[in-house]
Design an enzyme around this catalytic site. Sequence first.
Site, PDB file in Angstrom:
ATOM      1  N   ARG A 197       0.825  -1.215   0.000  1.00  0.00           N
ATOM      2  CA  ARG A 197       0.000   0.000   0.000  1.00  0.00           C
ATOM      3  C   ARG A 197       0.866   1.275   0.000  1.00  0.00           C
ATOM      4  O   ARG A 197       0.512   2.271  -0.628  1.00  0.00           O
ATOM      5  CB  ARG A 197      -0.898  -0.034   1.245  1.00  0.00           C
ATOM      6  CG  ARG A 197      -1.933   1.037   1.300  1.00  0.00           C
ATOM      7  CD  ARG A 197      -3.254   0.523   0.761  1.00  0.00           C
ATOM      8  NE  ARG A 197      -4.175   1.627   0.526  1.00  0.00           N
ATOM      9  CZ  ARG A 197      -5.445   1.479   0.256  1.00  0.00           C
ATOM     10  NH1 ARG A 197      -5.970   0.284   0.154  1.00  0.00           N
ATOM     11  NH2 ARG A 197      -6.214   2.513   0.043  1.00  0.00           N
ATOM     12  N   ARG A 214     -10.789   4.699  -3.143  1.00  0.00           N
ATOM     13  CA  ARG A 214      -9.666   4.369  -2.264  1.00  0.00           C
ATOM     14  C   ARG A 214      -9.441   5.508  -1.291  1.00  0.00           C
ATOM     15  O   ARG A 214      -9.653   6.682  -1.642  1.00  0.00           O
ATOM     16  CB  ARG A 214      -8.374   4.199  -3.069  1.00  0.00           C
ATOM     17  CG  ARG A 214      -8.447   3.186  -4.157  1.00  0.00           C
ATOM     18  CD  ARG A 214      -8.312   1.789  -3.608  1.00  0.00           C
ATOM     19  NE  ARG A 214      -8.239   0.824  -4.695  1.00  0.00           N
ATOM     20  CZ  ARG A 214      -8.210  -0.480  -4.510  1.00  0.00           C
ATOM     21  NH1 ARG A 214      -8.249  -0.990  -3.295  1.00  0.00           N
ATOM     22  NH2 ARG A 214      -8.165  -1.295  -5.534  1.00  0.00           N
ATOM     23  N   LEU A 218      -6.963   7.961   0.444  1.00  0.00           N
ATOM     24  CA  LEU A 218      -5.656   8.487   0.051  1.00  0.00           C
ATOM     25  C   LEU A 218      -4.685   8.446   1.226  1.00  0.00           C
ATOM     26  O   LEU A 218      -5.046   8.742   2.363  1.00  0.00           O
ATOM     27  CB  LEU A 218      -5.781   9.937  -0.427  1.00  0.00           C
ATOM     28  CG  LEU A 218      -6.683  10.187  -1.628  1.00  0.00           C
ATOM     29  CD1 LEU A 218      -6.620  11.665  -2.016  1.00  0.00           C
ATOM     30  CD2 LEU A 218      -6.306   9.305  -2.812  1.00  0.00           C
ATOM     31  N   ASN A 220     -13.629  15.762  -2.967  1.00  0.00           N
ATOM     32  CA  ASN A 220     -14.305  14.488  -3.228  1.00  0.00           C
ATOM     33  C   ASN A 220     -15.805  14.717  -3.278  1.00  0.00           C
ATOM     34  O   ASN A 220     -16.328  15.598  -2.592  1.00  0.00           O
ATOM     35  CB  ASN A 220     -13.983  13.504  -2.090  1.00  0.00           C
ATOM     36  CG  ASN A 220     -14.694  12.165  -2.247  1.00  0.00           C
ATOM     37  OD1 ASN A 220     -14.713  11.577  -3.331  1.00  0.00           O
ATOM     38  ND2 ASN A 220     -15.282  11.673  -1.165  1.00  0.00           N
ATOM     39  N   HIS A 223     -19.387  12.718  -2.551  1.00  0.00           N
ATOM     40  CA  HIS A 223     -19.848  11.532  -1.816  1.00  0.00           C
ATOM     41  C   HIS A 223     -21.380  11.475  -1.869  1.00  0.00           C
ATOM     42  O   HIS A 223     -22.052  12.502  -1.686  1.00  0.00           O
ATOM     43  CB  HIS A 223     -19.384  11.606  -0.356  1.00  0.00           C
ATOM     44  CG  HIS A 223     -19.849  10.436   0.450  1.00  0.00           C
ATOM     45  ND1 HIS A 223     -19.310   9.177   0.303  1.00  0.00           N
ATOM     46  CD2 HIS A 223     -20.841  10.326   1.369  1.00  0.00           C
ATOM     47  CE1 HIS A 223     -19.945   8.341   1.112  1.00  0.00           C
ATOM     48  NE2 HIS A 223     -20.872   9.010   1.774  1.00  0.00           N
ATOM     49  N   ASP A 255      -9.315  14.669   3.557  1.00  0.00           N
ATOM     50  CA  ASP A 255      -8.253  14.546   4.551  1.00  0.00           C
ATOM     51  C   ASP A 255      -7.924  13.060   4.700  1.00  0.00           C
ATOM     52  O   ASP A 255      -8.323  12.248   3.861  1.00  0.00           O
ATOM     53  CB  ASP A 255      -8.644  15.226   5.872  1.00  0.00           C
ATOM     54  CG  ASP A 255      -9.839  14.555   6.543  1.00  0.00           C
ATOM     55  OD1 ASP A 255     -10.239  13.448   6.111  1.00  0.00           O
ATOM     56  OD2 ASP A 255     -10.371  15.135   7.510  1.00  0.00           O
ATOM     57  N   ALA A 256      -7.229  12.703   5.767  1.00  0.00           N
ATOM     58  CA  ALA A 256      -6.753  11.315   5.890  1.00  0.00           C
ATOM     59  C   ALA A 256      -7.858  10.332   6.290  1.00  0.00           C
ATOM     60  O   ALA A 256      -7.653   9.122   6.261  1.00  0.00           O
ATOM     61  CB  ALA A 256      -5.614  11.253   6.904  1.00  0.00           C
ATOM     62  N   GLY A 257      -9.030  10.838   6.651  1.00  0.00           N
ATOM     63  CA  GLY A 257     -10.114   9.957   7.068  1.00  0.00           C
ATOM     64  C   GLY A 257     -10.959   9.491   5.888  1.00  0.00           C
ATOM     65  O   GLY A 257     -10.683   9.794   4.732  1.00  0.00           O
ATOM     66  N   ASP A 262     -14.113  10.117   4.125  1.00  0.00           N
ATOM     67  CA  ASP A 262     -15.191  11.097   3.907  1.00  0.00           C
ATOM     68  C   ASP A 262     -15.384  12.018   5.117  1.00  0.00           C
ATOM     69  O   ASP A 262     -16.515  12.337   5.501  1.00  0.00           O
ATOM     70  CB  ASP A 262     -16.515  10.366   3.574  1.00  0.00           C
ATOM     71  CG  ASP A 262     -16.377   9.457   2.363  1.00  0.00           C
ATOM     72  OD1 ASP A 262     -15.752   9.869   1.377  1.00  0.00           O
ATOM     73  OD2 ASP A 262     -16.892   8.324   2.421  1.00  0.00           O
TER      74      ASP A 262
HETATM   75  C1  GAR Z   1     -20.601   8.608  -7.089  1.00  0.00           C
HETATM   76  O1  GAR Z   1     -21.955   8.539  -6.704  1.00  0.00           O
HETATM   77  C2  GAR Z   1     -19.745   9.084  -5.943  1.00  0.00           C
HETATM   78  O2  GAR Z   1     -20.418   9.950  -5.099  1.00  0.00           O
HETATM   79  C3  GAR Z   1     -19.426   7.777  -5.247  1.00  0.00           C
HETATM   80  O3  GAR Z   1     -19.174   6.878  -6.290  1.00  0.00           O
HETATM   81  C4  GAR Z   1     -20.034   7.208  -7.377  1.00  0.00           C
HETATM   82  C5  GAR Z   1     -19.221   7.183  -8.636  1.00  0.00           C
HETATM   83  O4  GAR Z   1     -20.040   7.362  -9.764  1.00  0.00           O
HETATM   84  N1  GAR Z   1     -18.306   7.922  -4.365  1.00  0.00           N
HETATM   85  C6  GAR Z   1     -18.254   7.380  -3.154  1.00  0.00           C
HETATM   86  O5  GAR Z   1     -19.097   6.630  -2.715  1.00  0.00           O
HETATM   87  C7  GAR Z   1     -17.020   7.767  -2.332  1.00  0.00           C
HETATM   88  N2  GAR Z   1     -17.192   7.437  -0.971  1.00  0.00           N
HETATM   89  P1  GAR Z   1     -19.434   7.716 -11.175  1.00  0.00           P
HETATM   90  O6  GAR Z   1     -18.250   6.763 -11.411  1.00  0.00           O
HETATM   91  O7  GAR Z   1     -20.550   7.432 -12.130  1.00  0.00           O
HETATM   92  O8  GAR Z   1     -19.022   9.152 -11.156  1.00  0.00           O
END
Ligand code: GAR
Length: 212
Positions: free
Chosen positions: A64, A90, A92, A106, A108, A140-142, A144
Site C-alpha cells: 500500500r 480508495r 488516500l 471528493n 460523496h 483529509d486522511a479519514g 469522507d
Molecule cells: C458517485 O456517486 C460518488 O459519489 C461515489 O461513487 C459514485 C461514482 O459514480 N463515491 C463514493 O461513494 C465515495 N465514498 P461515477 O463513477 O458514475 O461518477
Amino acid sequence: MDIVVLVSGRGSNLKAICHAIDAGTCGANIVGVVSDRKKAAALDFVDARGIPSRVVPLRKGDDRDLWNDSLAETVTSLNPNLVVLAGFMRVLGAPLLERFPGRIINVHPALLPAFPGHNGPQDALDGGVRVSGCTVHIVDAGVDTGPIIAQAAVPVLVSDSADSLHARIQVQEHRLLPAVIHQIAIGAITLDPFTVTTPVADPSRSLTVPDA
Ligand code: GAR
C-alpha cells in the site's frame, strides 16, 4: 484552473465535469485522469475525448505504501491546481495529501457526516432517513471526513432501492461537483486543509448551481 480527476468506475461525474466545461459553466481544464482500475469504464470515455490517462493499480497483496507513492508521483507529474475525486474508491495516503494540502476534493453520495464509506445510498436506506443527498468536501486522511464545501439534498422515497436513490443523488452530484469546481476556479470558494470559505459562510456570495 488545471485539474486531475481520479476515478475508479463508471465516470458519470467525470462526464458531467466535461459537459460543464464544454457548456462554459465550469472554468477548468482536465490535464489528466488517473484510475486505480485498468478496466474502469470511465477510461473509455477519457480515451475517446483525448484526455491523458494513467492507471495506478492496487491489487490484492500489493504494498500500500508503494501504491501511495506511485499515485502521488503520477498525479504530481500532471501538475494540477486541484485534484478531484469523482468516484475514486480508495482512501488516500499521506504522500498525495501532503503534496496537495487542501487542494483535493471528493464527491460523496450522502449528506455527510452521515453515511460515509462505500455504500452511502444503502446506508441511508438502512438508517431510515427521509432526506439524503450528496456532499462535496475537502479530502483529509479519514474516510469522507474532511471539511464540507457544499451539499444538495434529495428525498428518500418509501419505494426506493439503493440504486434508485443513488440515481436521484447522482443527478445532483452532476450539478454540484462542476459548480463547486467552477467556484474554486473563480476564487468564490477558497480552500485550505482545515477551513473552507464558501458562499454559505459569506452571505454576500451565492453558490450558483445550474438547473439539472
Ligand atoms: C458517485 O456517486 C460518488 O459519489 C461515489 O461513487 C459514485 C461514482 O459514480 N463515491 C463514493 O461513494 C465515495 N465514498 P461515477 O463513477 O458514475 O461518477
